[in-house]
Design an enzyme around this catalytic site. Structure first.
Site, PDB file in Angstrom:
ATOM      1  N   LYS A  53       0.836  -1.210   0.000  1.00  0.00           N
ATOM      2  CA  LYS A  53       0.000   0.000   0.000  1.00  0.00           C
ATOM      3  C   LYS A  53       0.867   1.254   0.000  1.00  0.00           C
ATOM      4  CE  LYS A  53      -3.819  -2.384   2.285  1.00  0.00           C
ATOM      5  NZ  LYS A  53      -4.584  -2.634   3.523  1.00  0.00           N
ATOM      6  N   GLN A  97      -4.112  -1.184   9.661  1.00  0.00           N
ATOM      7  CA  GLN A  97      -4.193  -2.542   9.124  1.00  0.00           C
ATOM      8  C   GLN A  97      -4.777  -3.499  10.167  1.00  0.00           C
ATOM      9  OE1 GLN A  97      -3.514  -3.281   5.926  1.00  0.00           O
ATOM     10  NE2 GLN A  97      -3.977  -5.444   6.179  1.00  0.00           N
ATOM     11  N   ASP A 120     -10.643   3.255   4.299  1.00  0.00           N
ATOM     12  CA  ASP A 120     -10.972   1.821   4.327  1.00  0.00           C
ATOM     13  C   ASP A 120     -12.482   1.605   4.320  1.00  0.00           C
ATOM     14  OD1 ASP A 120      -9.023  -0.161   4.215  1.00  0.00           O
ATOM     15  OD2 ASP A 120      -8.360   0.189   6.277  1.00  0.00           O
TER      16      ASP A 120
HETATM   17  N1  GUN Z   1      -7.048  -6.525   6.612  1.00  0.00           N
HETATM   18  C1  GUN Z   1      -7.514  -7.266   5.587  1.00  0.00           C
HETATM   19  N2  GUN Z   1      -8.008  -6.475   4.621  1.00  0.00           N
HETATM   20  C2  GUN Z   1      -7.860  -5.214   5.041  1.00  0.00           C
HETATM   21  C3  GUN Z   1      -8.186  -3.949   4.469  1.00  0.00           C
HETATM   22  O1  GUN Z   1      -8.725  -3.826   3.374  1.00  0.00           O
HETATM   23  N3  GUN Z   1      -7.847  -2.867   5.210  1.00  0.00           N
HETATM   24  C4  GUN Z   1      -7.268  -2.971   6.422  1.00  0.00           C
HETATM   25  N4  GUN Z   1      -7.011  -1.849   7.077  1.00  0.00           N
HETATM   26  N5  GUN Z   1      -6.967  -4.119   6.978  1.00  0.00           N
HETATM   27  C5  GUN Z   1      -7.263  -5.236   6.284  1.00  0.00           C
END
Ligand code: GUN
Length: 298
Positions: A53, A97, A120
């Protein structure tokens, strides 16, 4: 043999578009769209996701910050960091995350993120807006990536029977809400199946579009798929593979080789939904930056 829906290729096109728009934003606003990614602990898969990311944001010309906190961090310290990022004018999108360690209440952290910086789409207010069919809410990234893959491959879900296997808060549930909205990418007839569904194969065989999001390698087999269906595989599972350098390989929830014989189109793992999730995160961050700028927020 089914047509392959490549998230890698679609992402390349879309990220070039986003980078061009980010450049225009920088000229207009005098600063870059900014993304802050927070990683708590060192969950191996999360480390990989956060690194990807961070790199993708920098490659698109964004300001990209990454904050690492130890596995043992106190909830109060994480909440304080989130508040600092809420107030940081360089940051338009905040991502914490998941999963978080057990001593931290995930809900309290997600609720602390500024609703306008919630790229998100996990803040309860934004989840509620999505549930109410709000066309303007920033959509959660993985569900948005799935819908974008369908649209850009010529499979508009409108009017079609879509079966989602999995009801997680990150994928299955919000994806159902997205597909139910009116407007672009919506208007589908949606069924959500899960671990308690009786005769799962009979349900999945009804699908014109079948989406697997459970996290069980090879769960969807050929007998569960209607001939000519479009299959999107959201699963990312590590399976032991002593022959590979890392000792494991990534597989999806779909038994790819056999399902590819009956499906019209199928997304691979890796190279399917994964890169699209990150692309949607960039799109949400750019959009959040535009809105904050338009609202005159520092
Ligand atoms: N853990 C698994 N998928 C995601 C996501 O799309 N965003 C975040 N922040 N954590 C995750």
């Amino acid at each position: 043999m089914a047509r392959i829906i490549s998230g890698t290729e679609l992402s390349e096109t879309m990220r070039a578009e986003i980078a061009a728009e980010a450049a225009r934003f920088r000229e207009r606003a005098g600063r870059a769209p900014g993304l802050a990614a927070v990683l708590v602990g060192n969950h191996p898969a999360s480390e990989v996701y956060v690194r990807m990311k961070e790199k993708a944001a920098a490659a698109a010309g964004f300001y990209s910050a990454r904050i690492d906190l130890p596995e043992t961090v106190a909830e109060a310290d994480l909440l304080r960091l989130v508040e600092q990022l809420n107030a940081d004018p360089r940051v338009h999108g905040i991502l914490v995350q998941l999963p978080l360690p057990a001593q931290i209440a995930t809900r309290r952290v997600l609720e602390r993120v500024d609703v306008a910086k919630d790229v998100d789409g996990f803040h309860p207010v934004n989840v509620g807006r999505l549930a109410m069919g709000d066309p303007d809410v920033l959509p959660p990234c993985t569900p948005a990536g799935v819908v974008e893959m369908l649209l850009r491959s010529g499979y508009d879900p409108a009017g079609r029977r879509v079966v989602i296997v999995g009801r997680s808060n990150i994928v299955g549930r919000p994806l159902a809400l997205l597909l139910l909205r009116t407007g672009r990418g919506g208007n589908a007839t949606v069924t959500v199946a899960h671990s308690r569904t009786r005769d799962l194969a009979a349900v999945t065989r009804e699908a014109e579009i079948l989406i697997a999001a459970v996290g069980r390698p090879g769960l969807v087999t050929r007998d569960m798929v209607r001939a000519g269906a479009v299959v999107i595989d959201v699963g990312v599972n590590r399976v032991d593979d002593p022959g590979s350098g890392r000792g494991y390989r990534l597989v999806g929830d779909v038994a790819f080789d056999e399902v590819a014989q009956v499906a019209e189109a199928i997304s691979p793992v890796p190279g399917g939904v994964g890169p699209m999730t990150i692309t949607m995160l960039l799109r949400n961050t750019l959009e959040a930056a535009r809105r904050l700028e338009a609202d005159g927020r520092p």
